[in-house]
Write a protein that holds these residues in place. Structure first.
Motif, PDB file in Angstrom:
ATOM      1  N   THR A 238       0.819  -1.213   0.000  1.00  0.00           N
ATOM      2  CA  THR A 238       0.000   0.000   0.000  1.00  0.00           C
ATOM      3  C   THR A 238       0.851   1.261   0.000  1.00  0.00           C
ATOM      4  OG1 THR A 238      -0.144  -0.108   2.418  1.00  0.00           O
ATOM      5  CG2 THR A 238      -1.918  -1.149   1.158  1.00  0.00           C
ATOM      6  N   SER A 241       1.033   3.732  -2.998  1.00  0.00           N
ATOM      7  CA  SER A 241       0.072   4.815  -3.211  1.00  0.00           C
ATOM      8  C   SER A 241       0.514   6.121  -2.563  1.00  0.00           C
ATOM      9  CB  SER A 241      -1.308   4.414  -2.681  1.00  0.00           C
ATOM     10  OG  SER A 241      -1.261   4.155  -1.288  1.00  0.00           O
ATOM     11  N   ILE A 260      -5.467  -7.247  -3.922  1.00  0.00           N
ATOM     12  CA  ILE A 260      -5.151  -5.826  -3.837  1.00  0.00           C
ATOM     13  C   ILE A 260      -5.871  -5.257  -2.626  1.00  0.00           C
ATOM     14  CG2 ILE A 260      -5.452  -3.587  -4.949  1.00  0.00           C
ATOM     15  CD1 ILE A 260      -5.085  -4.879  -7.614  1.00  0.00           C
ATOM     16  N   SER A 261      -5.116  -4.641  -1.756  1.00  0.00           N
ATOM     17  CA  SER A 261      -5.692  -4.092  -0.533  1.00  0.00           C
ATOM     18  C   SER A 261      -6.658  -2.952  -0.865  1.00  0.00           C
ATOM     19  CB  SER A 261      -4.575  -3.575   0.385  1.00  0.00           C
ATOM     20  OG  SER A 261      -5.116  -2.815   1.447  1.00  0.00           O
ATOM     21  N   PRO A 262      -7.802  -2.879  -0.185  1.00  0.00           N
ATOM     22  CA  PRO A 262      -8.713  -1.747  -0.398  1.00  0.00           C
ATOM     23  C   PRO A 262      -8.106  -0.418   0.026  1.00  0.00           C
ATOM     24  CG  PRO A 262      -9.448  -3.123   1.439  1.00  0.00           C
ATOM     25  CD  PRO A 262      -8.338  -3.862   0.767  1.00  0.00           C
ATOM     26  N   LEU A 264      -5.198   0.511  -0.953  1.00  0.00           N
ATOM     27  CA  LEU A 264      -4.330   0.955  -2.042  1.00  0.00           C
ATOM     28  C   LEU A 264      -5.133   1.885  -2.940  1.00  0.00           C
ATOM     29  CD1 LEU A 264      -1.528   0.612  -3.466  1.00  0.00           C
ATOM     30  CD2 LEU A 264      -2.617  -1.142  -4.867  1.00  0.00           C
ATOM     31  N   ILE A 265      -5.018   3.170  -2.694  1.00  0.00           N
ATOM     32  CA  ILE A 265      -5.759   4.168  -3.464  1.00  0.00           C
ATOM     33  C   ILE A 265      -4.777   5.235  -3.925  1.00  0.00           C
ATOM     34  CG2 ILE A 265      -7.623   5.865  -3.449  1.00  0.00           C
ATOM     35  CD1 ILE A 265      -8.966   4.252  -1.257  1.00  0.00           C
ATOM     36  N   PRO A 285     -10.595  -4.122  -7.376  1.00  0.00           N
ATOM     37  CA  PRO A 285     -10.648  -2.954  -6.490  1.00  0.00           C
ATOM     38  C   PRO A 285     -11.688  -1.956  -6.982  1.00  0.00           C
ATOM     39  CG  PRO A 285      -8.710  -2.847  -7.899  1.00  0.00           C
ATOM     40  CD  PRO A 285      -9.338  -4.186  -8.142  1.00  0.00           C
ATOM     41  N   ILE A 288      -9.678   2.297  -6.676  1.00  0.00           N
ATOM     42  CA  ILE A 288      -8.229   2.208  -6.745  1.00  0.00           C
ATOM     43  C   ILE A 288      -7.571   3.553  -7.006  1.00  0.00           C
ATOM     44  CG2 ILE A 288      -8.022   1.735  -9.220  1.00  0.00           C
ATOM     45  CD1 ILE A 288      -5.946  -0.471  -8.350  1.00  0.00           C
ATOM     46  N   ALA A 289      -8.311   4.535  -7.428  1.00  0.00           N
ATOM     47  CA  ALA A 289      -7.711   5.839  -7.712  1.00  0.00           C
ATOM     48  C   ALA A 289      -8.718   6.946  -7.449  1.00  0.00           C
ATOM     49  CB  ALA A 289      -7.222   5.919  -9.154  1.00  0.00           C
ATOM     50  N   LEU A 300      -6.911   1.924 -17.396  1.00  0.00           N
ATOM     51  CA  LEU A 300      -6.860   0.930 -16.325  1.00  0.00           C
ATOM     52  C   LEU A 300      -6.808  -0.443 -16.968  1.00  0.00           C
ATOM     53  CD1 LEU A 300      -7.013   0.108 -13.343  1.00  0.00           C
ATOM     54  CD2 LEU A 300      -9.516   0.163 -13.547  1.00  0.00           C
ATOM     55  N   LEU A 302      -6.259  -4.290 -15.927  1.00  0.00           N
ATOM     56  CA  LEU A 302      -6.159  -5.354 -14.924  1.00  0.00           C
ATOM     57  C   LEU A 302      -6.342  -6.719 -15.579  1.00  0.00           C
ATOM     58  CD1 LEU A 302      -8.322  -3.722 -12.092  1.00  0.00           C
ATOM     59  CD2 LEU A 302      -5.852  -3.580 -12.412  1.00  0.00           C
TER      60      LEU A 302
END
Length: 699
Positions: A238, A241, A260-262, A264-265, A285, A288-289, A300, A302
């Motif tokens: 994380t 980010s 992916i950790s929530p 991680l933004i 996610p 994510i941004a 994006l 993925l």
């Protein structure tokens, strides 16, 4: 009065020495004459007003070739040397180490080979070293490269053949801002740059291992981070980010795993996020941004991971998105109706998942779409006529779903279409000539549906068509005799090497600005074999003569029909033909002698017809075992005299009756090398060339 500066005599001689060893087809260096005193008249040369010494030499893209003369190194006061994008060769002269005043050295994109000379360590005031794109520069990157100049800001050694580990000294170089070591053979564990305020870091396409560092020292400066195409393992921490000004992050084609950790933004500075071709799992996610009115994600990717669950509506709230790639995962559920919120979207690929339900009508809100790929899912329902609102659409792939009903007439309103694949569904009804409005069409597949009726006279009338596949339907009647000469692809071939070469129309390119001097290029590059597949229908009658006169045709499959009459004898015109399948029909008569003259032929199947006579060109046709099985009246040339039994050409008892069976022929021939490239983000490894993969970032 225009002031002049007399060129220092010693420096003039050094330049003349350089010229003496170089080929100069453009005559760029004709002004380099020792009798000319004024420095301003020497192309590419800048001199000091006070001393007349050469301080700058720039000869970019001049098509110069040859080695560098050692006498050139007498330019002891030069500060900037730029010789990029020529064909200079040989090793880099060690005497360049005499350039004590040198600040910028750019020898990129030439043909230099060997190692970086140790004498470079003497150039202690240098700020930029650019040796990218020489290919044969090799060996280990010198350990001293991070310690010989405290002013070194930029090191670009990309696209060479360096090996070994990244020198430890580079990890501690405080002045370093730009480092590009991509596309080499570097290995070892990826370390963190603990003291550098990096702005640009590209280590893509190497063999680096280890886990992903946090790059904390560059938290307020790092804008471009590309570690694609390595062997980095573990999850995405994380702390990544915390890179608040990061605009492009490419971690594709590694061995990243876990969820992916929530938490991680990324900030709204992030424009491009590519995590494709890893083993990331769990749910997609949702947030994510961050986004704002002025900034947010443009791309994006993925795709090619192990994500499962549904597509979160949070992704459809990133209203700045212009490209969304979620293909080759395990996604399920329906496509969110909120997808229509993405009004800037130009490319969407949700293929190879387990998505169900109908195609949401809200997709028409994405009115700027150029490419829509929903193939290989479990989508059902009918094709909605309202999709004709996507009048910019170039690529439509809905194949291998459970779509039913007729092809709606309004869909012909998508006049920009170049690639249409509706194969592998449950579509029915007859073909309507309204689709002739697809005037740019290059690839059309309606294979494996329940379409019926007679083949229309206009079926071969698309001017740009390159591959036509309507196999596996219920079409009946005759093959239309006419309009075969409309397509330039069907009628063009390279006479020099007997191979068809597709003179490809210019690829579609869309530019997205990433800043004042950077742009993101979306490439749509359609390529396919040149072929016609009408197999597995109920067609009858004779094969039209014109179908066997197409010079550019590479594959032709008419198998599993009820065709009768003789095989047309005009094979001598089909010098590009690589695959021919006429099996499982009712063809009669002799095999044309011109068949044995097809030099490019790789697959042939004439089995299970009523052919008779002898097989021509015995020696050349031994490479097609089983191609003539099931024709009792056929025999090897001269078999009546030799007492050889008919119809067993090249086949032992017990061998499978078809040899290379008909299905193989056009599984192979129908394979379309279709590449839609979108944003490579500095990664050029072959793994990135999947159906819709990133393209290059333009500097």
């Amino acid at each position: 009065m225009i002031s002049t500066t007399d060129l220092n005599t010693q420096d003039g001689e050094a330049l003349v020495n350089l010229r003496s060893w170089l080929a100069d087809p453009k005559q760029i260096l004709t002004s380099w004459n020792i009798s000319v005193a004024d420095c301003a008249n020497w192309t590419g040369v800048t001199c000091s007003n006070q001393t007349g010494r050469v301080t700058r030499l720039e000869l970019s893209r001049c098509n110069l070739s040859g080695p560098i003369h050692p006498g050139f190194c007498n330019l002891s006061m030069i500060e900037t040397l730029i010789l990029t994008e020529n064909n200079l060769s040989g090793s880099i002269p060690p005497c360049l180490g005499r350039f004590q005043a040198l600040r910028t050295l750019d020898l990129s994109r030439n043909r230099f080979h060997g190692q970086i000379p140790a004498e470079f360590a003497n150039v202690s005031n240098i700020e930029e070293i650019v040796l990218a794109g020489n290919g044969d520069l090799c060996g280990r990157i010198p350990d001293w490269i991070g310690s010989f100049s405290s002013k070194l800001r930029k090191v670009d050694l990309a696209e060479n053949s360096f090996e070994g580990e990244i020198p430890e000294s580079l990890l501690h170089l405080k002045s370093l801002e730009h480092l590009d070591l991509s596309n080499n053979g570097l290995d070892g564990i990826l370390g963190d740059f603990e003291e550098s305020g990096l702005v640009f870091l590209n280590l893509a396409s190497n063999n680096l291992t280890g886990t992903l560092p946090c790059f904390s020292a560059s938290a307020s400066s790092l804008s471009i981070l590309n570690l694609a195409c390595n062997s980095i393992i573990g999850g995405i921490p994380t702390c990544i980010s915390s890179l608040r000004v990061l605009s492009e992050l490419n971690l594709s084609s590694n061995s990243l795993s876990l969820k992916i950790s929530p938490q991680l933004i990324f900030s709204d500075s992030l424009l491009v996020l590519d995590l494709s071709w890893n083993d990331l799992s769990g749910n997609l996610p949702a947030g994510i941004a961050e986004t704002s009115d002025k900034s947010g994600l443009l791309l994006l990717d993925l795709s090619h991971n192990q994500f499962s669950g549904g597509i979160p509506t949070g992704i459809t709230e990133i209203k700045t998105l212009q490209a969304l790639f979620l293909s080759h995962n395990h996604l399920s559920g329906e496509i969110p109706t909120t997808i229509g919120n993405l009004t800037y979207l130009e490319a969407i690929d949700l293929s190879f998942n387990s998505l169900s339900g109908s195609i949401p009508l809200s997709l028409v809100g994405c009115f700027q779409l150029l490419e829509l790929k929903l193939n290989n899912n479990n989508l059902s329902g009918t094709l909605r006529a309202e999709l004709d609102a996507l009048d910019s659409l170039k690529i439509l792939d809905l194949s291998n779903n459970h779509l039913s009903g007729e092809i709606p007439l309004p869909l012909a309103g998508c006049k920009s279409l170049e690639f249409v694949d509706l194969g592998g569904n449950d579509l029915d009804g007859e073909l309507n000539d309204s689709i002739l409005k697809w005037s740019r069409l290059r690839f059309l597949s309606l294979a494996g549906n329940r379409l019926q009726g007679s083949l229309p006279d206009w079926i071969f009338s698309f001017e740009s068509i390159q591959f036509l596949d309507i196999s596996g339907n219920n079409f009946s009647g005759f093959i239309p005799d006419g309009n075969f000469n409309v397509s330039s692809s069907f009628n063009s071939r390279d006479e020099d090497d007997f191979r068809y070469t597709f003179n490809e129309t210019e690829a579609t390119r869309v530019f997205v600005m990433l800043g004042p001097n950077r742009e993101l290029g979306f490439d749509y590059d359609l390529q396919s074999t040149v072929g016609i597949d009408l197999s597995r229908n109920s067609l009858r009658g004779e094969i039209p003569e014109g179908l066997f006169g197409l010079k550019g045709l590479e594959y032709l499959n008419l198998s599993y029909n009820f065709l009768a009459g003789e095989i047309p004898g005009s094979f001598e015109k089909m010098g590009s033909l690589r695959g021919l399948d006429l099996s499982h029909n009712s063809l009669s008569g002799e095999i044309p002698a011109s068949l044995s003259g097809l030099r490019e032929l790789e697959f042939l199947n004439l089995s299970y017809n009523s052919l008779s006579g002898s097989v021509p060109g015995k020696k050349g046709l031994w490479r097609f075992p089983g191609a003539f099985a099931g024709n009792p009246g056929l025999c090897v040339e001269g078999c009546e005299r030799a007492g050889v039994s008919p119809a067993g050409f090249g086949r032992e008892d017990g061998e499978e009756e078809g040899g290379f069976v008909s299905e193989w022929a056009f599984l192979a021939s129908g394979l379309v090398s279709f590449y839609v490239s979108v944003v490579v983000l500095f990664c050029t490894a072959p793994a990135k060339n999947y159906i819709l993969g990133p393209s290059k970032i333009e500097p």
